[in-house]
Design a protein around this motif. Structure first.
Motif, PDB file in Angstrom:
ATOM      1  N   GLY A 115       9.982   8.282   2.767  1.00  0.00           N
ATOM      2  CA  GLY A 115      11.029   9.514   2.490  1.00  0.00           C
ATOM      3  C   GLY A 115      10.035  10.786   2.253  1.00  0.00           C
ATOM      4  N   GLU A 116      10.814  11.583   1.444  1.00  0.00           N
ATOM      5  CA  GLU A 116      10.212  12.830   0.646  1.00  0.00           C
ATOM      6  C   GLU A 116      11.146  13.111  -0.485  1.00  0.00           C
ATOM      7  OE1 GLU A 116       9.968  16.368   3.213  1.00  0.00           O
ATOM      8  OE2 GLU A 116      11.565  15.551   4.434  1.00  0.00           O
ATOM      9  N   ILE A 117      10.450  14.017  -1.297  1.00  0.00           N
ATOM     10  CA  ILE A 117      10.895  14.834  -2.146  1.00  0.00           C
ATOM     11  C   ILE A 117      10.865  16.269  -1.784  1.00  0.00           C
ATOM     12  CG2 ILE A 117      11.084  15.774  -4.520  1.00  0.00           C
ATOM     13  CD1 ILE A 117      10.062  12.882  -5.504  1.00  0.00           C
ATOM     14  N   ASP A 118      11.855  16.996  -1.515  1.00  0.00           N
ATOM     15  CA  ASP A 118      11.609  18.512  -0.890  1.00  0.00           C
ATOM     16  C   ASP A 118      12.713  19.326  -1.848  1.00  0.00           C
ATOM     17  OD1 ASP A 118      14.185  17.886   0.165  1.00  0.00           O
ATOM     18  OD2 ASP A 118      13.571  18.287   2.178  1.00  0.00           O
ATOM     19  N   SER A 119      12.653  20.716  -1.443  1.00  0.00           N
ATOM     20  CA  SER A 119      13.582  21.479  -2.381  1.00  0.00           C
ATOM     21  C   SER A 119      14.663  22.186  -1.541  1.00  0.00           C
ATOM     22  CB  SER A 119      12.520  22.464  -3.053  1.00  0.00           C
ATOM     23  OG  SER A 119      13.463  23.555  -3.664  1.00  0.00           O
ATOM     24  N   LEU A 126       0.676  -1.041  -0.024  1.00  0.00           N
ATOM     25  CA  LEU A 126      -0.093   0.019  -0.111  1.00  0.00           C
ATOM     26  C   LEU A 126       0.816   1.327  -0.026  1.00  0.00           C
ATOM     27  CD1 LEU A 126      -3.163   0.532   1.963  1.00  0.00           C
ATOM     28  CD2 LEU A 126      -1.390   2.329   1.655  1.00  0.00           C
ATOM     29  N   LEU A 127       0.906   2.105  -1.058  1.00  0.00           N
ATOM     30  CA  LEU A 127       1.374   3.348  -1.166  1.00  0.00           C
ATOM     31  C   LEU A 127       0.924   4.574  -0.637  1.00  0.00           C
ATOM     32  CD1 LEU A 127       4.139   5.057  -2.305  1.00  0.00           C
ATOM     33  CD2 LEU A 127       2.686   4.981  -4.311  1.00  0.00           C
ATOM     34  N   CYS A 128       1.413   5.211   0.109  1.00  0.00           N
ATOM     35  CA  CYS A 128       0.731   6.518   0.781  1.00  0.00           C
ATOM     36  C   CYS A 128       1.471   7.681   0.059  1.00  0.00           C
ATOM     37  CB  CYS A 128       1.007   6.442   2.207  1.00  0.00           C
ATOM     38  SG  CYS A 128       0.031   5.329   3.244  1.00  0.00           S
ATOM     39  N   LEU A 129       0.839   8.616  -0.328  1.00  0.00           N
ATOM     40  CA  LEU A 129       1.473   9.660  -0.957  1.00  0.00           C
ATOM     41  C   LEU A 129       0.684  11.063   0.058  1.00  0.00           C
ATOM     42  CD1 LEU A 129       1.163   9.316  -4.638  1.00  0.00           C
ATOM     43  CD2 LEU A 129       3.155   8.951  -3.299  1.00  0.00           C
ATOM     44  N   ASN A 130       1.810  11.952   0.431  1.00  0.00           N
ATOM     45  CA  ASN A 130       1.595  12.861   1.354  1.00  0.00           C
ATOM     46  C   ASN A 130       1.719  14.230   0.527  1.00  0.00           C
ATOM     47  OD1 ASN A 130       1.169  14.889   3.383  1.00  0.00           O
ATOM     48  ND2 ASN A 130       1.681  13.778   5.146  1.00  0.00           N
ATOM     49  N   THR A 131       1.280  14.844  -0.225  1.00  0.00           N
ATOM     50  CA  THR A 131       1.575  15.931  -0.956  1.00  0.00           C
ATOM     51  C   THR A 131       1.198  17.073  -0.430  1.00  0.00           C
ATOM     52  OG1 THR A 131       1.223  14.369  -3.003  1.00  0.00           O
ATOM     53  CG2 THR A 131       1.528  16.789  -3.518  1.00  0.00           C
ATOM     54  N   GLY A 132       2.358  18.129   0.081  1.00  0.00           N
ATOM     55  CA  GLY A 132       2.028  19.399   0.605  1.00  0.00           C
ATOM     56  C   GLY A 132       2.428  20.558  -0.377  1.00  0.00           C
ATOM     57  N   SER A 133       2.504  21.662   0.119  1.00  0.00           N
ATOM     58  CA  SER A 133       2.968  22.725  -0.418  1.00  0.00           C
ATOM     59  C   SER A 133       4.319  22.971  -0.713  1.00  0.00           C
ATOM     60  CB  SER A 133       2.482  24.130   0.258  1.00  0.00           C
ATOM     61  OG  SER A 133       2.919  24.030   1.757  1.00  0.00           O
ATOM     62  N   ALA A 134       5.097  22.196   0.188  1.00  0.00           N
ATOM     63  CA  ALA A 134       6.574  22.262  -0.036  1.00  0.00           C
ATOM     64  C   ALA A 134       7.377  21.001  -0.238  1.00  0.00           C
ATOM     65  CB  ALA A 134       7.428  23.077   1.341  1.00  0.00           C
TER      66      ALA A 134
END
Length: 396
Positions: free
Chosen positions: A38-42, A6-14
């Motif tokens: 983990g996460e993809i951030d900037s 099960l994949l969870c995607l927590n897509t936010g503003s940043a």
């Protein structure tokens, strides 16, 4: 063949946070352990993929692509990480959707009708609803046969009384849905799974959870359910935040409109993007940057933030009839020893005795054993809660 996941995607503003779980581990009551997270951030405009594997090893991959192309980021997760890991077929994708309005108070399978209804709520959470739905669209395009599940930040607060959600406005507006909703519900839900082993019966009492991060709010719990929270109709109310103003006199907004002739776009930019820590400091909305700065404005911004947290903890303690425990979570809550120290010191009149060494070391319990009110610094797990909610929905 590997077991389904099960994949969870927590897509936010940043950022785009993610976690992958074994399907069989998502049927509670405990929060499941992730196979990958983990996460993809900037950082300085460059997208960076950071993740932790099942063995607890950390990894990092930089990209030349700018952060914010959700479809490209979902492709990156699937093609560069999840599929090569060989963890098993994805049986469902759970998405964090910030606003569920009056209709959606539990997790929902995303049909075209539900998707349209959620899009109509975009103006109530302008920083988050759009990215969340972009994540839905990207995952649906890549995995068209896989169920897509919406898990709502507002849903946790549906247990509040009508009185707690009421503004003192004409009743017809309240009846149309103009009321307090509250946010960060997935984070608060996660903390309710963690507290009983730590607090025993005390977990059922008056507990305040401080979710402090880019967006910040407090939630007052009784019986591990939401009784009162600081955010309201939108995620702009309550505490001073990274770039958001928090509670503000509505008359000031009216003055800006009538006397300074600011339009809706200018006000939105100011109150959502240019206020809070960033606006007061004139330097940054990042607490780490401010704590490292000797500039007086930076120190004033931190002081205003901690004063706001302290003030609202006092208000919520009144709402829930006392304070049996205090929990810090979120990026600032779990990583800023200074913020925790200043808030706890201001609350010493409640009998809260901070342990400076435990606090500086980032231990789970940051108060002395004889503290009348114990305080904790606990990482939240929104993705773990999403996995439980999605699995429970599909099991029905």
């Amino acid at each position: 063949m590997p077991a389904p996941t099960l994949l969870c995607l927590n897509t936010g503003s940043a950022s785009l946070k993610f976690a992958l779980f074994k399907w069989d581990d998502c049927h509670g009551p405990r929060l499941p352990e992730a196979l990958l997270s983990g996460e993809i951030d900037s950082h300085d405009g460059q997208a960076t993929l950071r993740w932790t594997d099942a063995q607890g090893q950390s990894h990092r991959t930089a990209s030349s692509d700018p952060r914010g192309d959700i479809a490209a980021e979902v492709d990156t997760l699937l093609d560069q990480l999840i599929i090569p890991a060989g963890c098993g077929p994805i049986a469902a994708v759970a998405h964090r959707i910030v606003h569920g309005g009056t209709t959606f108070t539990t997790a929902q399978r995303i049909t075209p009708t539900v998707r349209t209804a959620l899009d109509a709520l975009r103006s109530l959470a302008p920083l988050h609803q759009g990215p969340g739905l972009a994540g839905v669209d990207a995952a649906s395009a890549r995995l068209p046969e896989v169920p897509q599940i919406a898990c709502f930040d507002t849903a946790f607060h549906a247990t509040q009384t009508d009185l707690a959600r009421h503004y003192a406005i004409p009743r017809e507006w309240h009846d149309k849905g103009f009321k307090r909703y509250g946010f960060h519900g997935l984070s608060y839900d996660a903390i309710t799974h963690i507290l009983p082993p730590l607090l025993g019966e005390r977990a059922q009492g008056a507990v305040i959870v401080a979710h402090l991060g880019g967006g910040s709010s407090l939630c007052g719990l009784r019986g591990l359910r939401s009784v009162s929270t600081t955010m309201g109709f939108t995620a702009l109310d309550g505490l001073v935040m990274s770039t958001r103003c928090g509670a503000i006199d509505p008359g000031l907004v009216l003055h800006w409109i009538t006397e300074e002739h600011l339009d809706a776009g200018q006000l939105t930019a100011m109150l959502y993007h240019d206020s809070g820590l960033k606006g007061v400091s004139g330097l940054s909305g990042d607490m780490r940057t401010l704590e490292a700065s000797a500039e007086p404005q930076a120190q004033q911004a931190i002081a205003l933030f901690t004063a706001s947290v302290t003030h609202h903890i006092g208000a919520l303690a009144a709402d829930i009839g006392g304070l049996d425990a205090l929990v810090f979570t979120g990026g600032i809550g779990t990583h800023s020893a200074r913020v925790r120290q200043e808030v706890c010191s201001a609350l010493s009149w409640l009998g809260l005795r901070l342990d400076p060494l435990a606090n500086a070391a980032g231990q789970a319990c940051i108060t002395h054993g004889d503290s009348k009110v114990p305080a904790y610094a606990l990482p939240t797990d929104e993705e773990g809660v999403m996995a439980l909610q999605a699995a429970a929905l599909l099991a029905v």
